[in-house]
Design a protein around this motif. Structure first.
Motif, short mmCIF file in Angstrom:
data_model
loop_
_atom_site.label_atom_id
_atom_site.label_comp_id
_atom_site.label_asym_id
_atom_site.label_seq_id
_atom_site.Cartn_x
_atom_site.Cartn_y
_atom_site.Cartn_z
N VAL A 1 1.01 -0.64 0.03
CA VAL A 1 -0.20 0.11 -0.12
C VAL A 1 0.65 1.21 0.13
O VAL A 1 1.84 1.20 0.67
CB VAL A 1 -0.49 0.08 1.28
CG1 VAL A 1 -1.92 1.35 1.31
CG2 VAL A 1 -1.48 -1.36 1.54
N ALA A 2 1.18 2.04 -0.78
CA ALA A 2 1.34 4.07 -0.69
C ALA A 2 0.55 4.43 -1.03
O ALA A 2 -0.66 4.13 -1.84
CB ALA A 2 2.41 3.36 -2.38
N GLY A 3 1.31 5.66 -1.00
CA GLY A 3 0.65 6.61 -1.05
C GLY A 3 0.75 7.41 -2.40
O GLY A 3 0.31 8.21 -2.73
N ASP A 4 1.29 7.18 -3.39
CA ASP A 4 1.43 7.40 -4.61
C ASP A 4 1.37 6.29 -6.10
O ASP A 4 1.40 5.18 -5.36
CB ASP A 4 2.90 7.93 -4.63
CG ASP A 4 3.93 6.99 -4.95
OD1 ASP A 4 3.85 6.60 -3.58
OD2 ASP A 4 4.29 7.24 -5.69
N SER A 5 0.60 5.80 -7.26
CA SER A 5 0.76 5.20 -7.67
C SER A 5 2.23 4.11 -8.19
O SER A 5 1.43 3.68 -9.20
CB SER A 5 0.35 6.29 -9.32
OG SER A 5 1.48 6.96 -9.87
N ASP A 6 3.34 5.37 -7.87
CA ASP A 6 4.41 4.77 -8.31
C ASP A 6 5.25 3.72 -6.97
O ASP A 6 5.89 3.44 -7.48
CB ASP A 6 5.77 5.36 -9.05
CG ASP A 6 5.38 6.17 -9.95
OD1 ASP A 6 4.11 5.36 -11.10
OD2 ASP A 6 5.22 7.51 -10.48
N PHE A 7 4.20 4.05 -6.40
CA PHE A 7 4.87 3.40 -4.93
C PHE A 7 6.01 3.34 -4.15
O PHE A 7 7.02 2.71 -4.15
CB PHE A 7 4.78 1.54 -5.09
CG PHE A 7 3.70 1.07 -5.22
CD1 PHE A 7 2.43 0.21 -4.12
CD2 PHE A 7 2.83 1.27 -6.52
CE1 PHE A 7 1.71 0.19 -3.67
CE2 PHE A 7 1.51 0.85 -6.36
CZ PHE A 7 0.42 -0.31 -5.42
#
Length: 571
Positions: free
Chosen positions: A399-405
């Motif tokens: 899980v990340a706060g941006d689409s590129d992780f």
């Protein structure tokens, strides 16, 4: 010094003397073949090696032994038994016995046709075959001496000659590139070159070395030499090879172009290969981004993915303007990517080639929840995915706060189950999942799925004063309540047909008092758009079960109360 190496050195000295462009020769002489060295016009060229005699060469190449006398006269040889190593000996092709040659398609991708029929890998090709590639077509053709010809998309090649010297097996091949391009790797086994020519409408390129390209398009005709030396001649409007002044010897690292009428430009240096950025090892998935350093003066770059390090079996090719490209539709296994700069006169230079490994198994699971662009209400978020058969031991999710992780709040966590839960802050998130095989090795990640964590739904409570209305209240949520609320009342917990479906901008609502019985109420915050369409089922609070009763009323309509509270009707 060995017989072969001394012959190479002698041939190099002769080529240097014969070449008119000093810088060109300085690059090319180290690649000159001893022994069979291609053709010039209608003559086969042989570079004499130590121990060669005219009688021996006539026996090796010609149809009759007494052919040595003709060779002696043609080449002005004083002593047929003493030949100087490195001497260029001409043998007329018409006196060399030939037999039918062979060729086959060793790699085919996309739309490729031979004589109008779909071409398949392994198919044998005959002399006079016409090979065409579509906009997504790629084909590699191999001759009997393992020479290879690779055609990019939108190309057309006519096989004009496909034969071999009967006594030596050297190939005698002539191909006409009418459209697009072709890249040749000739005699990679070091056997030397018989005849290998590729013609375009404006030029003919004959091999003295091992690897080169030709192209024919709206910008003109071009030849680029990657290894060895080639002879290039212009072709006049009448379709004839040009005479003096319309031919050039082009060495490795140089290219030449031809304009209308078969006029050749001077050979120019090819742009150097770019410096590539490293690909991950392995590449997990069918796509991978690649970057490289810019090459001065380059107008663009060619990117080729192949199955072999020599880049003769192409899987894809693309041209890009900048210093990055996306490698797509990659198959599993060991692959190679080569990037070449495109410079002056649209000449393409040698490639920087990088090896990489693609891993596509085990496949990523099918993602169940959270769904794409869904909203999760409450900070405890549940993740779920489908089970994958075929030796999958566990799963990892991230899980990340941006689409590129790059901003991963939750590092890859392992689970042997197909679901997991995490507590996350309010806001926008992305998640992905992958499978692990029996050895614990991961497959590719799934797609990145975005979702939003919203505050939990407000929990309603009933305030019943016995009057004509029911008052439903819930805690205010500050700024989150600015868009308003949706309140529903139903006589069943599924809310299939709500009795009341109301909007309010405050944290309470007054509903008309229904008849006696049990009812259900729920509340949801509305999205920024407001209105019923902005609310999903997940946004509602859990249904609250309430009981509505009727009370005795006095003459003013107020409920009648006693010491035990309001008196129900019928008590």
């Amino acid at each position: 010094m060995s017989r072969r190496s001394e012959g190479v050195r002698a041939g190099a000295r002769l080529a240097l003397a014969a070449c008119g462009v000093a810088a060109l020769c300085a690059v090319a002489v180290t690649r000159v073949w001893a022994g069979p060295a291609g053709t010039e016009g209608e003559d086969f060229i042989y570079l004499v090696e130590r121990g060669d005699t005219l009688i021996g060469l006539a026996d090796r190449y010609m149809t009759r032994l007494d052919g040595w006398r003709m060779l002696q006269q043609l080449n002005r040889v004083g002593d047929p038994y003493r030949l100087q190593p490195g001497t260029r000996l001409r043998i007329p092709l018409k006196y060399i016995a030939e037999q039918a040659g062979s060729a086959r398609a060793v790699a085919v991708h996309g739309d490729v046709r031979a004589d109008g029929a779909p071409l398949r890998a392994g198919t044998q090709l005959a002399e006079a075959a016409r090979i065409e590639t579509g906009v997504d077509g790629l084909v590699t053709i191999e001759l009997s001496d393992r020479s290879r010809l690779t055609l990019p998309p939108s190309s057309a090649v006519q096989v004009r000659r496909l034969r071999a010297f009967a006594k030596t097996g050297l190939t005698d091949s002539m191909l006409e590139v009418g459209r697009g391009g072709a890249e040749a790797q000739v005699a990679p086994g070091g056997t030397g070159v018989g005849r290998f020519e590729m013609r375009t409408p404006m030029m003919v390129t004959g091999v003295r070395g091992t690897r080169y390209r030709v192209a024919a398009d709206d910008a003109g005709n071009r030849s680029e030499v990657l290894q060895g030396i080639v002879g290039v001649a212009g072709i006049t409007g009448a379709g004839k090879v040009g005479k003096a002044g319309a031919a050039a010897r082009v060495g490795a690292g140089y290219g030449v172009s031809a304009s209308g009428g078969g006029k050749l430009a001077a050979p120019v240096p090819l742009p150097p290969p770019p410096q590539l950025g490293a690909l991950p090892q392995p590449v997990l998935g069918a796509t991978a981004p690649l970057q490289w350093q810019p090459v001065a003066g380059a107008s663009g770059y060619r990117v080729v993915v192949s199955r072999d390090a020599e880049q003769t079996e192409w899987l894809s090719t693309q041209r890009v303007a900048g210093q990055q490209a996306t490698l797509a539709d990659l198959p599993e296994g060991v692959l190679y990517v080569g990037v070449s700069a495109i410079g002056a006169q649209r000449l393409t230079g040698p490639a920087s080639v990088q090896r990489f490994v693609v891993r596509l198994t085990p496949p990523a699971p099918f993602m169940l929840r959270p769904g794409k662009d869904s909203s999760q209400y409450g900070q405890q978020v549940g993740f779920a995915w489908a089970h994958v058969d075929g030796g999958v031991r566990a799963y990892e999710y991230e899980v990340a706060g941006d689409s590129d992780f790059r901003d991963a709040a939750v590092q890859p966590l392992r689970s042997e189950q197909t679901e997991a839960g995490r507590e996350l802050a309010l806001g926008r998130w992305w998640w992905r999942v992958r499978s692990l095989d029996a050895a614990g090795q991961p497959g590719p990640w799934s797609e990145s799925v975005p979702f939003t964590v919203e505050p939990p739904p407000p929990q309603p409570s009933l305030a019943d004063d016995g009057g004509d209305t029911l008052r439903i209240r819930w805690p205010a949520a500050g700024a989150a309540a600015a868009a308003g609320y949706r309140v529903q009342l139903a006589d069943e917990a599924r809310f299939t047909h709500p009795l009341v479906d109301a909007h309010t901008e405050t944290n309470e609502v007054a509903l008309p008092r229904p008849g006696s019985g049990f009812y259900y109420v729920r509340v949801a915050r509305e999205g920024k758009g407001g209105g019923k369409a902005a609310v999903s089922e997940a946004a509602f609070s859990a249904p609250q079960r309430i009981e509505v009763v009727q009370y005795l009323r006095d003459g003013t309509g107020q409920p009648v109360a006693s010491a035990g509270g309001m008196i129900r009707r019928g008590q």
